[in-house]
Design an enzyme around this catalytic site. Sequence first.
Site, PDB file in Angstrom:
ATOM      1  N   SER A   1      -4.590   9.284   2.027  1.00 46.65           N
ATOM      2  CA  SER A   1      -3.151   9.513   2.174  1.00 46.65           C
ATOM      3  C   SER A   1      -2.915  10.894   2.776  1.00 46.65           C
ATOM      4  O   SER A   1      -3.709  11.818   2.560  1.00 46.65           O
ATOM      5  CB  SER A   1      -2.461   9.461   0.809  1.00 46.65           C
ATOM      6  OG  SER A   1      -1.122   9.924   0.911  1.00 46.65           O
TER       7      SER A   1
ATOM      8  N   ASP B   1     -10.383  -6.467 -10.330  1.00 47.28           N
ATOM      9  CA  ASP B   1      -9.780  -5.254 -10.872  1.00 47.28           C
ATOM     10  C   ASP B   1     -10.746  -4.121 -10.548  1.00 47.28           C
ATOM     11  O   ASP B   1     -11.850  -4.061 -11.089  1.00 47.28           O
ATOM     12  CB  ASP B   1      -9.590  -5.394 -12.381  1.00 47.28           C
ATOM     13  CG  ASP B   1      -8.994  -4.142 -13.008  1.00 47.28           C
ATOM     14  OD1 ASP B   1      -8.908  -3.097 -12.319  1.00 47.28           O
ATOM     15  OD2 ASP B   1      -8.620  -4.193 -14.190  1.00 47.28           O
TER      16      ASP B   1
ATOM     17  N   TYR C   1      -1.732  11.469  -8.232  1.00 48.96           N
ATOM     18  CA  TYR C   1      -1.905  10.720  -6.982  1.00 48.96           C
ATOM     19  C   TYR C   1      -2.475  11.626  -5.887  1.00 48.96           C
ATOM     20  O   TYR C   1      -3.431  11.268  -5.196  1.00 48.96           O
ATOM     21  CB  TYR C   1      -0.564  10.143  -6.543  1.00 48.96           C
ATOM     22  CG  TYR C   1      -0.640   9.355  -5.259  1.00 48.96           C
ATOM     23  CD1 TYR C   1      -1.104   8.043  -5.267  1.00 48.96           C
ATOM     24  CD2 TYR C   1      -0.262   9.911  -4.033  1.00 48.96           C
ATOM     25  CE1 TYR C   1      -1.192   7.309  -4.093  1.00 48.96           C
ATOM     26  CE2 TYR C   1      -0.351   9.192  -2.862  1.00 48.96           C
ATOM     27  CZ  TYR C   1      -0.812   7.892  -2.898  1.00 48.96           C
ATOM     28  OH  TYR C   1      -0.903   7.172  -1.722  1.00 48.96           O
TER      29      TYR C   1
ATOM     30  N   LYS D   1      -6.161  11.272  -4.027  1.00 46.19           N
ATOM     31  CA  LYS D   1      -6.367  10.983  -2.608  1.00 46.19           C
ATOM     32  C   LYS D   1      -7.246  12.052  -1.942  1.00 46.19           C
ATOM     33  O   LYS D   1      -8.037  11.748  -1.045  1.00 46.19           O
ATOM     34  CB  LYS D   1      -5.017  10.840  -1.894  1.00 46.19           C
ATOM     35  CG  LYS D   1      -4.278   9.555  -2.303  1.00 46.19           C
ATOM     36  CD  LYS D   1      -5.085   8.321  -1.936  1.00 46.19           C
ATOM     37  CE  LYS D   1      -4.400   7.026  -2.319  1.00 46.19           C
ATOM     38  NZ  LYS D   1      -5.146   5.827  -1.913  1.00 46.19           N
TER      39      LYS D   1
ATOM     40  N   ASP E   1      -7.564  -8.759  -5.402  1.00 51.79           N
ATOM     41  CA  ASP E   1      -6.502  -8.001  -6.075  1.00 51.79           C
ATOM     42  C   ASP E   1      -6.578  -8.334  -7.562  1.00 51.79           C
ATOM     43  O   ASP E   1      -6.967  -9.445  -7.918  1.00 51.79           O
ATOM     44  CB  ASP E   1      -5.111  -8.406  -5.545  1.00 51.79           C
ATOM     45  CG  ASP E   1      -4.067  -7.308  -5.756  1.00 51.79           C
ATOM     46  OD1 ASP E   1      -3.653  -6.683  -4.762  1.00 51.79           O
ATOM     47  OD2 ASP E   1      -3.687  -7.067  -6.930  1.00 51.79           O
TER      48      ASP E   1
HETATM   49  P1  NAD Z   1       1.424  -1.554  -3.115  1.00 48.71           P
HETATM   50  O1  NAD Z   1       1.781  -1.122  -4.488  1.00 48.71           O
HETATM   51  O2  NAD Z   1       2.373  -2.405  -2.355  1.00 48.71           O
HETATM   52  O3  NAD Z   1       0.004  -2.285  -3.102  1.00 48.71           O
HETATM   53  C1  NAD Z   1      -1.053  -1.891  -3.917  1.00 48.71           C
HETATM   54  C2  NAD Z   1      -1.887  -3.105  -4.248  1.00 48.71           C
HETATM   55  O4  NAD Z   1      -2.989  -2.662  -5.066  1.00 48.71           O
HETATM   56  C3  NAD Z   1      -1.123  -4.158  -5.063  1.00 48.71           C
HETATM   57  O5  NAD Z   1      -1.331  -5.443  -4.505  1.00 48.71           O
HETATM   58  C4  NAD Z   1      -1.720  -4.039  -6.450  1.00 48.71           C
HETATM   59  O6  NAD Z   1      -1.718  -5.279  -7.181  1.00 48.71           O
HETATM   60  C5  NAD Z   1      -3.148  -3.573  -6.133  1.00 48.71           C
HETATM   61  N1  NAD Z   1      -3.793  -2.920  -7.279  1.00 48.71           N
HETATM   62  C6  NAD Z   1      -3.281  -1.982  -8.102  1.00 48.71           C
HETATM   63  N2  NAD Z   1      -4.146  -1.689  -9.085  1.00 48.71           N
HETATM   64  C7  NAD Z   1      -5.246  -2.449  -8.863  1.00 48.71           C
HETATM   65  C8  NAD Z   1      -6.488  -2.616  -9.532  1.00 48.71           C
HETATM   66  N3  NAD Z   1      -6.775  -1.943 -10.672  1.00 48.71           N
HETATM   67  N4  NAD Z   1      -7.404  -3.488  -9.020  1.00 48.71           N
HETATM   68  C9  NAD Z   1      -7.116  -4.192  -7.889  1.00 48.71           C
HETATM   69  N5  NAD Z   1      -5.946  -4.107  -7.226  1.00 48.71           N
HETATM   70  C10 NAD Z   1      -5.027  -3.237  -7.713  1.00 48.71           C
HETATM   71  O7  NAD Z   1       1.158  -0.178  -2.322  1.00 48.71           O
HETATM   72  P2  NAD Z   1       0.738   0.130  -0.809  1.00 48.71           P
HETATM   73  O8  NAD Z   1       1.698   1.129  -0.305  1.00 48.71           O
HETATM   74  O9  NAD Z   1       0.511  -1.113  -0.045  1.00 48.71           O
HETATM   75  O10 NAD Z   1      -0.637   0.907  -1.068  1.00 48.71           O
HETATM   76  C11 NAD Z   1      -1.879   0.507  -0.516  1.00 48.71           C
HETATM   77  C12 NAD Z   1      -2.731   1.764  -0.348  1.00 48.71           C
HETATM   78  O11 NAD Z   1      -2.124   2.608   0.633  1.00 48.71           O
HETATM   79  C13 NAD Z   1      -2.856   2.599  -1.617  1.00 48.71           C
HETATM   80  O12 NAD Z   1      -4.165   3.114  -1.730  1.00 48.71           O
HETATM   81  C14 NAD Z   1      -1.874   3.721  -1.367  1.00 48.71           C
HETATM   82  O13 NAD Z   1      -2.184   4.872  -2.094  1.00 48.71           O
HETATM   83  C15 NAD Z   1      -2.049   3.909   0.126  1.00 48.71           C
HETATM   84  N6  NAD Z   1      -0.957   4.648   0.761  1.00 48.71           N
HETATM   85  C16 NAD Z   1       0.278   4.125   0.839  1.00 48.71           C
HETATM   86  C17 NAD Z   1       1.285   4.852   1.468  1.00 48.71           C
HETATM   87  C18 NAD Z   1       2.688   4.319   1.606  1.00 48.71           C
HETATM   88  O14 NAD Z   1       3.532   5.034   2.145  1.00 48.71           O
HETATM   89  N7  NAD Z   1       2.987   3.118   1.167  1.00 48.71           N
HETATM   90  C19 NAD Z   1       1.021   6.122   1.995  1.00 48.71           C
HETATM   91  C20 NAD Z   1      -0.264   6.623   1.888  1.00 48.71           C
HETATM   92  C21 NAD Z   1      -1.254   5.877   1.276  1.00 48.71           C
END
Ligand code: NAD
Length: 239
Positions: free
Chosen positions: A127, A49, A146, A150, A34
């Site tokens: 997503s 990153d 976004y 996706k 992360d």
């Molecule tokens: P979250 O914000 O809780 O977690 C995202 C993580 O990505 C964080 O730990 C953040 O530090 C890390 N991150 C962000 N930018 C980064 C970078 N440049 N380099 C490395 N790490 C980075 O969100 P989440 O809901 O756990 O999302 C995880 C994945 O699931 C994402 O791809 C999101 O689009 C996808 N998603 C989530 C949902 C939902 O309902 N939560 C739905 C569909 C898809």
Amino acid sequence: MEDKVVLVTGAARGLGAAVAEHLAAAGARVIRTDHAFTGHEEQGKIALDVTSTASWERCAEMVREEFGRLDVLVNNAGISSRADLLTTSDEDFDRVLRVNVWGVWRGIKTFADDLAAVRGCVVNVGSVYGASTAPVSEISPSSVAYQASKAAVHQITKVASVELASRGVRVNAVLPGVFRTALLADLPEAELSRRVQRAPMGRPGELSELGPVVAFLADEASSFVTGALVPVDGGHLAA
Ligand code: NAD
């Protein structure tokens, strides 16, 4: 997953952390990465990153040195920008695409040879909003960058599955519906519940409900599955 070496991006919290926890419990040696881990590296945690080539290369060197192989790459890191078509700024559009699309492509490019060496696989996190549109509402803007990002992740999944099949690497994606994580923390409760109600099951996903699907796609159980986009969404896309 016994003894498989798995790297998960964006694993500091949310779905990435939950997936990492599930795979570790299933016996995998999980490398949590992360950008938030910068300065806090410890056993099994690497600062990465996904928007930086140098960061990917450094991470790959550490993985090769410490583990000598990579079986599974889970491209989970993702961000959103809560702004719709006409209000998204130039900078925000670039930022979201850089993390969500470029980051996924760069991860696959970085580790393709390592994965081919062990006939490994990639699981991307797409997503439902890359395959359908998020509601446009008065109480909350949608997220054009976004959603576009996706859809691109889904297409990269298919392209990579085609290009890497001859090297024994499978590439699939999970398409989460609504899960209560920090990503949605800025959504008003009324909007969140409207999105939840779009899925026939009428509830958000539990964080623990994504890991088992990722594990299936990462395991020999799915040995003839590649280029698949698997919804984990309570029926959202079906409806
Ligand atoms: P979250 O914000 O809780 O977690 C995202 C993580 O990505 C964080 O730990 C953040 O530090 C890390 N991150 C962000 N930018 C980064 C970078 N440049 N380099 C490395 N790490 C980075 O969100 P989440 O809901 O756990 O999302 C995880 C994945 O699931 C994402 O791809 C999101 O689009 C996808 N998603 C989530 C949902 C939902 O309902 N939560 C739905 C569909 C898809």
